[in-house]
Design a protein around this motif. Sequence first.
Motif, PDB file in Angstrom:
ATOM      1  N   GLU A   2       2.753  10.797  -1.621  1.00 39.44           N
ATOM      2  CA  GLU A   2       3.112  10.005  -3.238  1.00 39.44           C
ATOM      3  C   GLU A   2       1.853  10.344  -4.343  1.00 39.44           C
ATOM      4  OE1 GLU A   2       2.974   5.707  -3.679  1.00 39.44           O
ATOM      5  OE2 GLU A   2       4.808   5.778  -4.568  1.00 39.44           O
ATOM      6  N   SER A 121       7.926   5.552  -0.089  1.00 36.39           N
ATOM      7  CA  SER A 121       7.481   5.811   0.748  1.00 36.39           C
ATOM      8  C   SER A 121       8.202   6.737   2.000  1.00 36.39           C
ATOM      9  CB  SER A 121       7.600   4.082   1.629  1.00 36.39           C
ATOM     10  OG  SER A 121       7.292   2.874   1.156  1.00 36.39           O
TER      11      SER A 121
ATOM     12  N   ASP B  49       5.278  -1.536   6.764  1.00 37.46           N
ATOM     13  CA  ASP B  49       4.245  -2.655   5.093  1.00 37.46           C
ATOM     14  C   ASP B  49       5.030  -3.669   6.294  1.00 37.46           C
ATOM     15  OD1 ASP B  49       4.585  -0.546   3.150  1.00 37.46           O
ATOM     16  OD2 ASP B  49       6.609  -1.050   3.548  1.00 37.46           O
ATOM     17  N   HIS B 300      -1.392   7.684   0.635  1.00 35.75           N
ATOM     18  CA  HIS B 300       0.563   7.072   0.780  1.00 35.75           C
ATOM     19  C   HIS B 300       0.187   8.797   1.252  1.00 35.75           C
ATOM     20  CE1 HIS B 300       1.254   3.091  -0.070  1.00 35.75           C
ATOM     21  NE2 HIS B 300       0.463   3.322  -0.964  1.00 35.75           N
TER      22      HIS B 300
END
Lengths: 300, 300
Positions: A2, A121, B49, B300
Amino acid sequence: MEQSFLAYLRGRCRSLPQVAVGIGDDAAVIQPPQANLIACTDQIIDGVDFDSSEHAYADAGYKAIAINLSDIAAMGAVPKSALVTLALPKQNATRIAGDVYEGILQAAAEFQVAIAGGDISTYDGPLNVSITLLGDVPAGDPWLRSGAKENDAVLVTGFVGGSILGRHLRPTPRVDLANRLREMVDVHAAIDISDGLSLDLDRLCAASGVGVELNIPAIPIHDDAIMLAEKSGCTPFEHAWSDGEDFELILTMSQADADKVLAMDHECEITQIGTILGRTGLWKRVAAKLVRLSPQGYIH
Amino acid sequence: MEQSFLAYLRGRCRSLPQVAVGIGDDAAVIQPPQANLIACTDQIIDGVDFDSSEHAYADAGYKAIAINLSDIAAMGAVPKSALVTLALPKQNATRIAGDVYEGILQAAAEFQVAIAGGDISTYDGPLNVSITLLGDVPAGDPWLRSGAKENDAVLVTGFVGGSILGRHLRPTPRVDLANRLREMVDVHAAIDISDGLSLDLDRLCAASGVGVELNIPAIPIHDDAIMLAEKSGCTPFEHAWSDGEDFELILTMSQADADKVLAMDHECEITQIGTILGRTGLWKRVAAKLVRLSPQGYIH
């Protein structure tokens, strides 16, 4: 991926005056709208709304922003900024994100939309592109589904049916047209055709507590509907009536305003397909009698 | 399922004055913010998550809105409205959507957030709850990561570490606290702890072009970090330093303002953990020398 992808993206996103603080903080800081804030959200999922085994990922990105632009157009609003959330398959995540963003940035540039922020994600699942689009209405009230009045003319933009042949991936959201019409006439009600001409028209009528007498031969059937009918076993009219993802607009306004609109040239065809009735439902006239029609389309 | 579920949802969503037109049109019509519009978006994916084999779907809904509220708090802003996009597994889609919305509506009610709109699809994949939250800053400028100044005090709310034991599902976003602090003192920079105290503090410092001298013994270690350390092989401090999803705030302000804040009682502990330095990096003092520390957290 990310952080590094966001760094790349910051370099790719043009800064536009409507976003004071974009990608890279906890939230975006966006110039306040002139009047009401218009907000919508829509997602594109691989295997549902497009198919990565046949289509380019850039098309998914383009479609994800275009379908939201179509909703903004249906409110008579000007799009300003977008928040982009990607759920990426773990395999090739960075490459897919880059490809998706090619389409997003192309559509954003065409419609002067700033990418204000987003989320990324990776997971065990298909690509999901979820976009929230923010805009405003520079003058007057937003167009709602609920404003149609008896004796309004019912207009439709473009040609409908058969978008599944490929048009649904790169639709032309009627943003510019909507904004010129807003300046020119008083649109009473509007909706964009995402689930089918008859189904979305029925929704507009239901929200307004009215019905419509349709001029069936006037319905502007797309060449794609004719081509699709050669193989599908349905008629071109059936495709025009019930296929989804045309992303054209249905608009109602006084007959005088409609005549003004119909007398002019626009970026696409605009056709009057009926007149609003006080009684609910979709109708056509056969001889002197009204016959009820059944709305059809894509029910989620 | 979308139409019938939306009808149910319209009944469940309280109308709040900030949303003029909510669920059911092409887009939402939202009252314009008083000054800048603050917008953020974050998604929660089953298996990434949260884990539906262990946790309730309502927790996923609550978490999805709470993590966005935490971002809004980190801007010193007041949350106003939310757009909710659900990608639902085909099996039991309606039941899952209902459960997810229990958590969303609970958090929305607690923080006076109006559900302005959204999108729902079903697909072959895990639950994905993607929320865009909109808010504004009633007075003054939003807090950015980039505003920290040399000699600022660095404060942290609450206790950190070990949220994976369950706290991460129902965090308390520091919205109310942030808004009281905004009225009381001049916060120079802020970030919420989503990826780890040290990593997010390092991001704040990098955005501000500064560093920080930390008072390591002052770092408020959560009981969960102590409990987790009994099994994990890490120390409680290591969990406090690098665990993610605390959803506490890191704030910088003048030492005089910090002293004012620290002298008062708040809804949670507030602790000074360091002082901003002109030189970049995270540091602690050992004897008379500064020793560099390595930020750690969830990349991430």
